[in-house]
Design a protein around this motif. Structure first.
Motif, PDB file in Angstrom:
ATOM      1  N   TYR A  22      42.836  31.469  31.876  1.00  0.00           N
ATOM      2  CA  TYR A  22      41.980  32.070  30.852  1.00  0.00           C
ATOM      3  C   TYR A  22      41.192  31.005  30.093  1.00  0.00           C
ATOM      4  CZ  TYR A  22      44.109  36.582  31.712  1.00  0.00           C
ATOM      5  OH  TYR A  22      44.508  37.756  32.297  1.00  0.00           O
ATOM      6  N   ALA A  25      38.329  29.998  32.329  1.00  0.00           N
ATOM      7  CA  ALA A  25      37.333  31.074  32.347  1.00  0.00           C
ATOM      8  C   ALA A  25      36.484  31.026  31.075  1.00  0.00           C
ATOM      9  CB  ALA A  25      38.008  32.430  32.493  1.00  0.00           C
ATOM     10  N   GLN A  33      33.498  38.492  30.489  1.00  0.00           N
ATOM     11  CA  GLN A  33      33.394  39.327  31.686  1.00  0.00           C
ATOM     12  C   GLN A  33      34.782  39.709  32.192  1.00  0.00           C
ATOM     13  OE1 GLN A  33      31.063  37.577  34.821  1.00  0.00           O
ATOM     14  NE2 GLN A  33      31.689  39.103  36.317  1.00  0.00           N
ATOM     15  N   VAL A  34      35.706  38.761  32.191  1.00  0.00           N
ATOM     16  CA  VAL A  34      37.072  39.036  32.646  1.00  0.00           C
ATOM     17  C   VAL A  34      37.749  40.034  31.722  1.00  0.00           C
ATOM     18  CG1 VAL A  34      39.367  38.011  32.940  1.00  0.00           C
ATOM     19  CG2 VAL A  34      37.362  36.821  33.817  1.00  0.00           C
ATOM     20  N   GLY A  38      37.783  42.739  34.148  1.00  0.00           N
ATOM     21  CA  GLY A  38      38.895  42.242  34.947  1.00  0.00           C
ATOM     22  C   GLY A  38      38.479  41.127  35.893  1.00  0.00           C
ATOM     23  N   TRP A  39      39.485  40.532  36.528  1.00  0.00           N
ATOM     24  CA  TRP A  39      39.250  39.400  37.423  1.00  0.00           C
ATOM     25  C   TRP A  39      38.465  39.803  38.658  1.00  0.00           C
ATOM     26  CZ3 TRP A  39      39.851  34.753  35.560  1.00  0.00           C
ATOM     27  CH2 TRP A  39      40.747  34.537  34.520  1.00  0.00           C
ATOM     28  N   SER A  41      35.888  41.436  38.856  1.00  0.00           N
ATOM     29  CA  SER A  41      34.446  41.443  38.605  1.00  0.00           C
ATOM     30  C   SER A  41      33.799  40.081  38.885  1.00  0.00           C
ATOM     31  CB  SER A  41      34.164  41.860  37.163  1.00  0.00           C
ATOM     32  OG  SER A  41      34.643  40.892  36.250  1.00  0.00           O
ATOM     33  N   LEU A  42      34.605  39.050  39.055  1.00  0.00           N
ATOM     34  CA  LEU A  42      34.067  37.722  39.328  1.00  0.00           C
ATOM     35  C   LEU A  42      33.708  37.583  40.800  1.00  0.00           C
ATOM     36  CD1 LEU A  42      36.532  35.419  37.336  1.00  0.00           C
ATOM     37  CD2 LEU A  42      34.361  36.378  36.576  1.00  0.00           C
ATOM     38  N   THR A  47      35.559  32.587  41.140  1.00  0.00           N
ATOM     39  CA  THR A  47      37.012  32.557  41.270  1.00  0.00           C
ATOM     40  C   THR A  47      37.470  31.237  41.884  1.00  0.00           C
ATOM     41  OG1 THR A  47      37.010  34.952  41.554  1.00  0.00           O
ATOM     42  CG2 THR A  47      39.004  33.782  42.216  1.00  0.00           C
TER      43      THR A  47
END
Length: 68
Positions: A22, A25, A33-34, A38-39, A41-42, A47
């Motif tokens: 985190y 990020a 965005q996360v 959520g993850w 969406s990356l 990632t």
């Protein structure tokens, strides 16, 4: 959908092992965005960048922990 996927991320309840992810990020400007989507969406590139930085930092911390 899985209930876990529907829950919003609470930064106060993140396990210590995941905090690095985190933090990175956030440094890359992806935390909002996360938290929102959520993850998943990356992109794969985003990632992978997070994973690469995590790996590098863990290696560096092992080197500094071993040197006293």
């Amino acid at each position: 959908m899985n209930k876990k996927n529907d829950e919003k991320i609470d930064l106060n309840k993140i396990p210590r092992e995941e905090m690095l992810k985190y933090e990175i990020a956030e440094e890359l400007g992806l935390l909002d965005q996360v938290l929102e989507s959520g993850w998943k969406s990356l992109s794969a590139k985003e990632t992978g960048r997070i994973g690469g930085i995590m790996t590098r930092r863990r290696r560096e911390s092992k080197k500094t922990d071993g040197v006293s």
